[in-house]
Scaffold this motif. Sequence first.
Motif, PDB file in Angstrom:
ATOM      1  N   TYR A 266      17.588  46.694 103.258  1.00 26.17           N
ATOM      2  CA  TYR A 266      18.482  47.373 102.328  1.00 26.17           C
ATOM      3  C   TYR A 266      19.062  46.387 101.317  1.00 26.17           C
ATOM      4  O   TYR A 266      19.576  45.335 101.687  1.00 26.17           O
ATOM      5  N   PHE A 267      18.970  46.750 100.034  1.00 31.35           N
ATOM      6  CA  PHE A 267      19.622  45.969  98.985  1.00 31.35           C
ATOM      7  C   PHE A 267      19.829  46.870  97.781  1.00 31.35           C
ATOM      8  O   PHE A 267      19.164  47.911  97.636  1.00 31.35           O
ATOM      9  N   ALA A 268      20.745  46.490  96.924  1.00 32.17           N
ATOM     10  CA  ALA A 268      21.077  47.295  95.751  1.00 32.17           C
ATOM     11  C   ALA A 268      19.846  47.478  94.863  1.00 32.17           C
ATOM     12  O   ALA A 268      19.183  46.503  94.497  1.00 32.17           O
ATOM     13  N   GLY A 269      19.522  48.726  94.543  1.00 27.99           N
ATOM     14  CA  GLY A 269      18.366  49.031  93.710  1.00 27.99           C
ATOM     15  C   GLY A 269      17.060  49.098  94.467  1.00 27.99           C
ATOM     16  O   GLY A 269      16.018  49.398  93.885  1.00 27.99           O
ATOM     17  N   GLY A 270      17.087  48.823  95.774  1.00 27.31           N
ATOM     18  CA  GLY A 270      15.872  48.827  96.573  1.00 27.31           C
ATOM     19  C   GLY A 270      15.474  50.210  97.032  1.00 27.31           C
ATOM     20  O   GLY A 270      16.198  51.194  96.840  1.00 27.31           O
ATOM     21  N   VAL A 271      14.310  50.278  97.684  1.00 32.08           N
ATOM     22  CA  VAL A 271      13.760  51.572  98.067  1.00 32.08           C
ATOM     23  C   VAL A 271      14.667  52.299  99.044  1.00 32.08           C
ATOM     24  O   VAL A 271      14.806  53.530  98.979  1.00 32.08           O
ATOM     25  N   TRP A 272      15.318  51.566  99.957  1.00 35.91           N
ATOM     26  CA  TRP A 272      16.148  52.253 100.935  1.00 35.91           C
ATOM     27  C   TRP A 272      17.449  52.758 100.343  1.00 35.91           C
ATOM     28  O   TRP A 272      17.994  53.776 100.787  1.00 35.91           O
ATOM     29  N   GLN A 273      17.964  52.100  99.326  1.00 32.75           N
ATOM     30  CA  GLN A 273      19.125  52.664  98.635  1.00 32.75           C
ATOM     31  C   GLN A 273      18.709  53.926  97.879  1.00 32.75           C
ATOM     32  O   GLN A 273      19.460  54.918  97.854  1.00 32.75           O
ATOM     33  N   GLN A 274      17.508  53.903  97.298  1.00 29.84           N
ATOM     34  CA  GLN A 274      17.019  55.093  96.605  1.00 29.84           C
ATOM     35  C   GLN A 274      16.823  56.260  97.576  1.00 29.84           C
ATOM     36  O   GLN A 274      17.147  57.405  97.266  1.00 29.84           O
ATOM     37  N   ILE A 275      16.283  55.959  98.762  1.00 30.74           N
ATOM     38  CA  ILE A 275      16.109  57.003  99.774  1.00 30.74           C
ATOM     39  C   ILE A 275      17.468  57.518 100.241  1.00 30.74           C
ATOM     40  O   ILE A 275      17.660  58.728 100.422  1.00 30.74           O
ATOM     41  N   GLU A 276      18.411  56.604 100.413  1.00 35.89           N
ATOM     42  CA  GLU A 276      19.760  57.006 100.823  1.00 35.89           C
ATOM     43  C   GLU A 276      20.357  58.010  99.833  1.00 35.89           C
ATOM     44  O   GLU A 276      21.006  58.995 100.220  1.00 35.89           O
ATOM     45  N   GLN A 277      20.103  57.776  98.557  1.00 35.03           N
ATOM     46  CA  GLN A 277      20.664  58.640  97.520  1.00 35.03           C
ATOM     47  C   GLN A 277      19.851  59.914  97.306  1.00 35.03           C
ATOM     48  O   GLN A 277      20.404  60.946  96.912  1.00 35.03           O
ATOM     49  N   GLY A 278      18.533  59.841  97.587  1.00 36.39           N
ATOM     50  CA  GLY A 278      17.676  60.985  97.275  1.00 36.39           C
ATOM     51  C   GLY A 278      17.209  61.792  98.474  1.00 36.39           C
ATOM     52  O   GLY A 278      16.765  62.942  98.311  1.00 36.39           O
ATOM     53  N   ASP A 279      17.239  61.205  99.653  1.00 35.71           N
ATOM     54  CA  ASP A 279      16.772  61.897 100.865  1.00 35.71           C
ATOM     55  C   ASP A 279      17.638  61.429 102.037  1.00 35.71           C
ATOM     56  O   ASP A 279      17.231  60.606 102.856  1.00 35.71           O
TER      57      ASP A 279
ATOM     58  N   LEU B 222      16.897  54.628 113.915  1.00 31.17           N
ATOM     59  CA  LEU B 222      15.850  53.969 114.694  1.00 31.17           C
ATOM     60  C   LEU B 222      16.120  52.480 114.895  1.00 31.17           C
ATOM     61  O   LEU B 222      15.483  51.844 115.736  1.00 31.17           O
ATOM     62  N   ASN B 223      17.038  51.932 114.127  1.00 27.95           N
ATOM     63  CA  ASN B 223      17.329  50.502 114.213  1.00 27.95           C
ATOM     64  C   ASN B 223      18.248  50.219 115.400  1.00 27.95           C
ATOM     65  O   ASN B 223      19.407  50.656 115.406  1.00 27.95           O
ATOM     66  N   PRO B 224      17.776  49.502 116.417  1.00 32.05           N
ATOM     67  CA  PRO B 224      18.612  49.226 117.594  1.00 32.05           C
ATOM     68  C   PRO B 224      19.891  48.470 117.257  1.00 32.05           C
ATOM     69  O   PRO B 224      20.889  48.582 117.963  1.00 32.05           O
ATOM     70  N   THR B 225      19.860  47.690 116.163  1.00 30.34           N
ATOM     71  CA  THR B 225      21.046  46.930 115.777  1.00 30.34           C
ATOM     72  C   THR B 225      22.068  47.807 115.063  1.00 30.34           C
ATOM     73  O   THR B 225      23.197  47.365 114.825  1.00 30.34           O
ATOM     74  N   GLY B 226      21.676  49.025 114.678  1.00 32.24           N
ATOM     75  CA  GLY B 226      22.572  49.909 113.952  1.00 32.24           C
ATOM     76  C   GLY B 226      22.654  49.636 112.475  1.00 32.24           C
ATOM     77  O   GLY B 226      23.461  50.238 111.767  1.00 32.24           O
ATOM     78  N   GLN B 227      21.802  48.761 111.995  1.00 38.31           N
ATOM     79  CA  GLN B 227      21.809  48.448 110.565  1.00 38.31           C
ATOM     80  C   GLN B 227      20.428  48.003 110.117  1.00 38.31           C
ATOM     81  O   GLN B 227      19.593  47.609 110.938  1.00 38.31           O
ATOM     82  N   MET B 228      20.195  48.101 108.821  1.00 39.73           N
ATOM     83  CA  MET B 228      18.953  47.605 108.249  1.00 39.73           C
ATOM     84  C   MET B 228      19.092  46.118 107.946  1.00 39.73           C
ATOM     85  O   MET B 228      20.189  45.566 107.953  1.00 39.73           O
ATOM     86  N   GLY B 229      17.952  45.489 107.677  1.00 41.37           N
ATOM     87  CA  GLY B 229      17.957  44.059 107.398  1.00 41.37           C
ATOM     88  C   GLY B 229      18.378  43.748 105.981  1.00 41.37           C
ATOM     89  O   GLY B 229      18.526  44.639 105.133  1.00 41.37           O
ATOM     90  N   THR B 230      18.568  42.464 105.714  1.00 36.89           N
ATOM     91  CA  THR B 230      18.881  41.984 104.376  1.00 36.89           C
ATOM     92  C   THR B 230      17.718  41.154 103.846  1.00 36.89           C
ATOM     93  O   THR B 230      16.943  40.582 104.627  1.00 36.89           O
ATOM     94  N   PRO B 231      17.578  41.065 102.534  1.00 30.85           N
ATOM     95  CA  PRO B 231      16.527  40.205 101.974  1.00 30.85           C
ATOM     96  C   PRO B 231      16.630  38.764 102.447  1.00 30.85           C
ATOM     97  O   PRO B 231      15.612  38.098 102.681  1.00 30.85           O
ATOM     98  N   GLU B 232      17.846  38.286 102.599  1.00 25.93           N
ATOM     99  CA  GLU B 232      18.044  36.892 103.000  1.00 25.93           C
ATOM    100  C   GLU B 232      17.487  36.617 104.390  1.00 25.93           C
ATOM    101  O   GLU B 232      16.962  35.520 104.653  1.00 25.93           O
ATOM    102  N   GLU B 233      17.573  37.586 105.285  1.00 22.62           N
ATOM    103  CA  GLU B 233      17.053  37.391 106.642  1.00 22.62           C
ATOM    104  C   GLU B 233      15.536  37.217 106.625  1.00 22.62           C
ATOM    105  O   GLU B 233      14.982  36.384 107.358  1.00 22.62           O
ATOM    106  N   THR B 234      14.859  37.994 105.793  1.00 23.02           N
ATOM    107  CA  THR B 234      13.409  37.826 105.663  1.00 23.02           C
ATOM    108  C   THR B 234      13.072  36.518 104.966  1.00 23.02           C
ATOM    109  O   THR B 234      12.134  35.810 105.357  1.00 23.02           O
ATOM    110  N   ALA B 235      13.837  36.175 103.940  1.00 24.46           N
ATOM    111  CA  ALA B 235      13.561  34.954 103.182  1.00 24.46           C
ATOM    112  C   ALA B 235      13.615  33.720 104.059  1.00 24.46           C
ATOM    113  O   ALA B 235      12.800  32.798 103.915  1.00 24.46           O
ATOM    114  N   ARG B 236      14.563  33.678 104.986  1.00 19.09           N
ATOM    115  CA  ARG B 236      14.667  32.506 105.862  1.00 19.09           C
ATOM    116  C   ARG B 236      13.415  32.332 106.710  1.00 19.09           C
ATOM    117  O   ARG B 236      12.957  31.202 106.947  1.00 19.09           O
TER     118      ARG B 236
END
Length: 252
Positions: free
Chosen positions: A185-198, A208-222
């Motif tokens: 999830y990030f501003a302008g990303g696909v999941w924000q668009q889905i949040e707003q549209g569906d 479905l996320n066991p952590t209760g939240q979606m990931g951040t770009p920074e977590e993948t970048a590391r």
Amino acid sequence: MDLQLTGSRVLVTGGTRGIGRAIVEAFADEGAAVEFCARDAGEIEATEEALAGRGGGVRGGQLDVRDGAALTAWVAAAAGRLGGVDAVVANISALAIPDTEENWYTSFEVDLMHTVRLVTAALPHLEASGNGSVVAISSVSGREADFASGPYGTMKTAIVGYVSGLALQLAGRVRANVVSPGNTYFAGGVWQQIEQGDADLFSTALGLNPTGQMGTPEETARAVVFLSSPVASRISGTNLVVDGALTRGIQL
């Protein structure tokens, strides 16, 4: 931990938003010189300005990765400016999820073939580096069937297969790995668009996320930066899933 990336030379496709932007920033913060490409000239300029003075320098180039000749020329020009290439990250995706014939062609050209063309163009430079690394961004949708199965998921699966073959073929010369994020999830990303549209789909995906939240770009970048670094010298042919235990399959 010192990732030994100071002075390294890195190419990233798609570096102005989301995961790609976070990857560029993470490399720069480790002291690397980074060149990235994107389609939007305004976003490229804004990214360069925001990251001015970080690491060994950040430079963007305007490019549509579906243009194989232009992609090859960008790699050659960037390698010339940097004096070589130590790592490449194939990050761009068309995010063409609906199952239409047009999206099959688009996903093939953008997700899969841009990865192949990037590697082909960069390989002589990576081999000359002595620490050459390829990282391709796939997705958990390439690991198991979900709502994005079809053009997007199939090409993400193909990327894993392609990179696994590269790791074997290039063993001892260049390392090749995949990073597969879960929903991010990030501003302008696909999941924000889905949040707003569906809202229903977003709620289901979040649940479905066991952590209760979606990931951040920074977590993948590391994860990407670690795999690209000399510290990960024995890691090649892996698919590193960054999803907070979202997927259930056991990797054997």
